[in-house]
Design an enzyme around this catalytic site. Structure first.
Site, PDB file in Angstrom:
ATOM      1  N   LYS A  14      65.169 -25.665 -96.360  1.00 31.97           N
ATOM      2  CA  LYS A  14      66.519 -26.210 -96.544  1.00 31.97           C
ATOM      3  C   LYS A  14      66.775 -27.374 -95.603  1.00 31.97           C
ATOM      4  O   LYS A  14      67.242 -28.429 -96.021  1.00 31.97           O
ATOM      5  CB  LYS A  14      67.593 -25.144 -96.277  1.00 31.97           C
ATOM      6  CG  LYS A  14      67.476 -23.881 -97.114  1.00 31.97           C
ATOM      7  CD  LYS A  14      68.634 -22.931 -96.839  1.00 31.97           C
ATOM      8  CE  LYS A  14      68.668 -22.371 -95.431  1.00 31.97           C
ATOM      9  NZ  LYS A  14      67.595 -21.386 -95.168  1.00 31.97           N
ATOM     10  N   ARG A  89      76.634 -18.218 -95.876  1.00 35.30           N
ATOM     11  CA  ARG A  89      75.542 -17.262 -95.724  1.00 35.30           C
ATOM     12  C   ARG A  89      75.938 -15.856 -96.130  1.00 35.30           C
ATOM     13  O   ARG A  89      75.128 -14.949 -96.051  1.00 35.30           O
ATOM     14  CB  ARG A  89      75.116 -17.241 -94.254  1.00 35.30           C
ATOM     15  CG  ARG A  89      73.723 -17.783 -94.004  1.00 35.30           C
ATOM     16  CD  ARG A  89      73.443 -17.612 -92.535  1.00 35.30           C
ATOM     17  NE  ARG A  89      72.073 -17.786 -92.188  1.00 35.30           N
ATOM     18  CZ  ARG A  89      71.512 -18.950 -91.904  1.00 35.30           C
ATOM     19  NH1 ARG A  89      72.201 -20.055 -92.003  1.00 35.30           N
ATOM     20  NH2 ARG A  89      70.252 -18.995 -91.543  1.00 35.30           N
ATOM     21  N   ARG A 128      56.530 -22.561 -86.860  1.00 28.73           N
ATOM     22  CA  ARG A 128      57.572 -23.467 -86.409  1.00 28.73           C
ATOM     23  C   ARG A 128      57.812 -23.346 -84.904  1.00 28.73           C
ATOM     24  O   ARG A 128      58.134 -24.316 -84.235  1.00 28.73           O
ATOM     25  CB  ARG A 128      58.844 -23.122 -87.186  1.00 28.73           C
ATOM     26  CG  ARG A 128      59.925 -24.123 -87.150  1.00 28.73           C
ATOM     27  CD  ARG A 128      60.902 -23.907 -88.296  1.00 28.73           C
ATOM     28  NE  ARG A 128      61.782 -22.761 -88.073  1.00 28.73           N
ATOM     29  CZ  ARG A 128      62.804 -22.447 -88.876  1.00 28.73           C
ATOM     30  NH1 ARG A 128      63.052 -23.155 -89.950  1.00 28.73           N
ATOM     31  NH2 ARG A 128      63.558 -21.395 -88.609  1.00 28.73           N
ATOM     32  N   ARG A 130      60.193 -21.968 -83.071  1.00 27.98           N
ATOM     33  CA  ARG A 130      61.507 -22.088 -82.452  1.00 27.98           C
ATOM     34  C   ARG A 130      61.782 -20.816 -81.655  1.00 27.98           C
ATOM     35  O   ARG A 130      61.126 -19.806 -81.850  1.00 27.98           O
ATOM     36  CB  ARG A 130      62.543 -22.246 -83.575  1.00 27.98           C
ATOM     37  CG  ARG A 130      63.744 -23.060 -83.221  1.00 27.98           C
ATOM     38  CD  ARG A 130      64.528 -23.396 -84.475  1.00 27.98           C
ATOM     39  NE  ARG A 130      65.137 -22.205 -85.074  1.00 27.98           N
ATOM     40  CZ  ARG A 130      65.666 -22.179 -86.283  1.00 27.98           C
ATOM     41  NH1 ARG A 130      65.635 -23.249 -87.047  1.00 27.98           N
ATOM     42  NH2 ARG A 130      66.213 -21.065 -86.747  1.00 27.98           N
ATOM     43  N   ARG A 141      65.896 -11.699 -89.605  1.00 28.14           N
ATOM     44  CA  ARG A 141      66.575 -12.780 -90.341  1.00 28.14           C
ATOM     45  C   ARG A 141      66.319 -12.669 -91.842  1.00 28.14           C
ATOM     46  O   ARG A 141      67.199 -12.928 -92.650  1.00 28.14           O
ATOM     47  CB  ARG A 141      66.124 -14.160 -89.836  1.00 28.14           C
ATOM     48  CG  ARG A 141      66.552 -14.455 -88.401  1.00 28.14           C
ATOM     49  CD  ARG A 141      67.040 -15.883 -88.201  1.00 28.14           C
ATOM     50  NE  ARG A 141      66.094 -16.883 -88.660  1.00 28.14           N
ATOM     51  CZ  ARG A 141      65.049 -17.328 -87.956  1.00 28.14           C
ATOM     52  NH1 ARG A 141      64.834 -16.885 -86.749  1.00 28.14           N
ATOM     53  NH2 ARG A 141      64.245 -18.233 -88.459  1.00 28.14           N
TER      54      ARG A 141
HETATM   55  P1  ADP Z   1      67.109 -20.388 -90.693  1.00 20.96           P
HETATM   56  O1  ADP Z   1      67.246 -21.288 -91.879  1.00 20.96           O
HETATM   57  O2  ADP Z   1      65.717 -20.338 -90.187  1.00 20.96           O
HETATM   58  O3  ADP Z   1      67.727 -19.047 -90.889  1.00 20.96           O
HETATM   59  P2  ADP Z   1      69.300 -21.712 -89.304  1.00 20.96           P
HETATM   60  O4  ADP Z   1      69.047 -22.868 -88.415  1.00 20.96           O
HETATM   61  O5  ADP Z   1      69.974 -21.954 -90.606  1.00 20.96           O
HETATM   62  O6  ADP Z   1      67.875 -21.030 -89.481  1.00 20.96           O
HETATM   63  O7  ADP Z   1      70.146 -20.600 -88.525  1.00 20.96           O
HETATM   64  C1  ADP Z   1      69.748 -20.075 -87.287  1.00 20.96           C
HETATM   65  C2  ADP Z   1      70.702 -18.951 -86.852  1.00 20.96           C
HETATM   66  O8  ADP Z   1      72.053 -19.474 -86.690  1.00 20.96           O
HETATM   67  C3  ADP Z   1      70.858 -17.811 -87.854  1.00 20.96           C
HETATM   68  O9  ADP Z   1      69.849 -16.847 -87.723  1.00 20.96           O
HETATM   69  C4  ADP Z   1      72.262 -17.266 -87.490  1.00 20.96           C
HETATM   70  O10 ADP Z   1      72.212 -16.452 -86.331  1.00 20.96           O
HETATM   71  C5  ADP Z   1      73.030 -18.516 -87.108  1.00 20.96           C
HETATM   72  N1  ADP Z   1      73.773 -19.077 -88.258  1.00 20.96           N
HETATM   73  C6  ADP Z   1      73.540 -20.275 -88.864  1.00 20.96           C
HETATM   74  N2  ADP Z   1      74.388 -20.470 -89.891  1.00 20.96           N
HETATM   75  C7  ADP Z   1      75.187 -19.366 -89.942  1.00 20.96           C
HETATM   76  C8  ADP Z   1      76.249 -18.949 -90.787  1.00 20.96           C
HETATM   77  N3  ADP Z   1      76.678 -19.694 -91.820  1.00 20.96           N
HETATM   78  N4  ADP Z   1      76.841 -17.753 -90.540  1.00 20.96           N
HETATM   79  C9  ADP Z   1      76.436 -16.990 -89.538  1.00 20.96           C
HETATM   80  N5  ADP Z   1      75.434 -17.306 -88.703  1.00 20.96           N
HETATM   81  C10 ADP Z   1      74.806 -18.481 -88.900  1.00 20.96           C
END
Ligand code: ADP
Length: 184
Positions: A14, A89, A128, A130, A141
């Site tokens: 994404k 989400r 990755r 991270r 996750r």
């Molecule tokens: P990935 O796509 O690998 O899950 P992101 O960078 O989108 O990684 O998100 C990393 C973390 O940030 C998530 O695991 C969550 O803890 C938090 N997060 C991101 N976006 C949201 C959201 N819309 N609602 C709740 N938590 C979020």
């Protein structure tokens, strides 16, 4: 005018696709994950509140992310369009976004669902490196994705906003397919 939401599990690509396409269309790429990581780095009040959730692979409480998305969508660069990556989400975030957009977006929003098999996701995420990409946190996750985020596929499909793309192809091919779906 492009307003796009990227759906898909962690590791689906994404963020990568959103970045490329936001450049292509000259619109902002709004990644809630990036905004949260920046806030955590700066130890801002938002970052401090979000940290323990992100570290465990849990969703940050809705109110926190909803506030940050509302604030971001109120910035002056958004009327030309935007790409949302990582939001919504769960169903309650999607309902919140609906209400927020009804106030200002007369026409619709496209939702692109990136489909990638689990085994590919895990190897991409492990590669990755991270901080929240340890095997245990990744597993959590993916679980959170299945329980809370995947139901959004039906949510948007029922409203005929959903378009699916095979995310297990070259980066360029995925970009081209999304582009064709969004501005044919
Ligand atoms: P990935 O796509 O690998 O899950 P992101 O960078 O989108 O990684 O998100 C990393 C973390 O940030 C998530 O695991 C969550 O803890 C938090 N997060 C991101 N976006 C949201 C959201 N819309 N609602 C709740 N938590 C979020």
């Amino acid at each position: 005018m492009t307003r796009l939401i990227f759906l898909g599990p962690p590791g689906a690509g994404k963020g990568t696709q959103a970045e490329v396409l936001a450049n292509h269309w000259s619109i902002p790429h709004i990644s809630t994950g990036e905004i949260l990581r920046q806030a955590m780095k700066e130890r801002s009040p938002l970052g401090v509140k979000a940290q323990s959730y992100v570290d465990r692979g849990e969703l940050v409480p809705d109110q926190l992310v909803q506030d940050l998305v509302e604030e971001r969508l109120n910035q002056p660069d958004t009327p030309s369009g935007w790409i949302l990556d990582g939001f919504p989400r769960n169903v309650s975030q999607a309902s919140f976004l609906d209400e927020l957009l009804q106030k200002r977006v007369p026409d619709g929003v496209s939702v692109i669902n990136l489909e990638v098999p689990d085994e590919v996701l895990i190897s991409r995420l492990l590669g990755r490196g991270r901080k929240d990409d340890t095997e245990e946190v990744i597993r959590r996750r993916l679980e959170v994705y299945r329980e809370q985020t995947a139901p959004l596929i039906d949510f948007y499909r029922e409203r005929q906003q959903l378009k699916s793309v095979d995310g297990n192809q070259s980066l360029e091919k995925v970009t081209a397919e999304v582009q064709k779906l969004v501005d044919p």
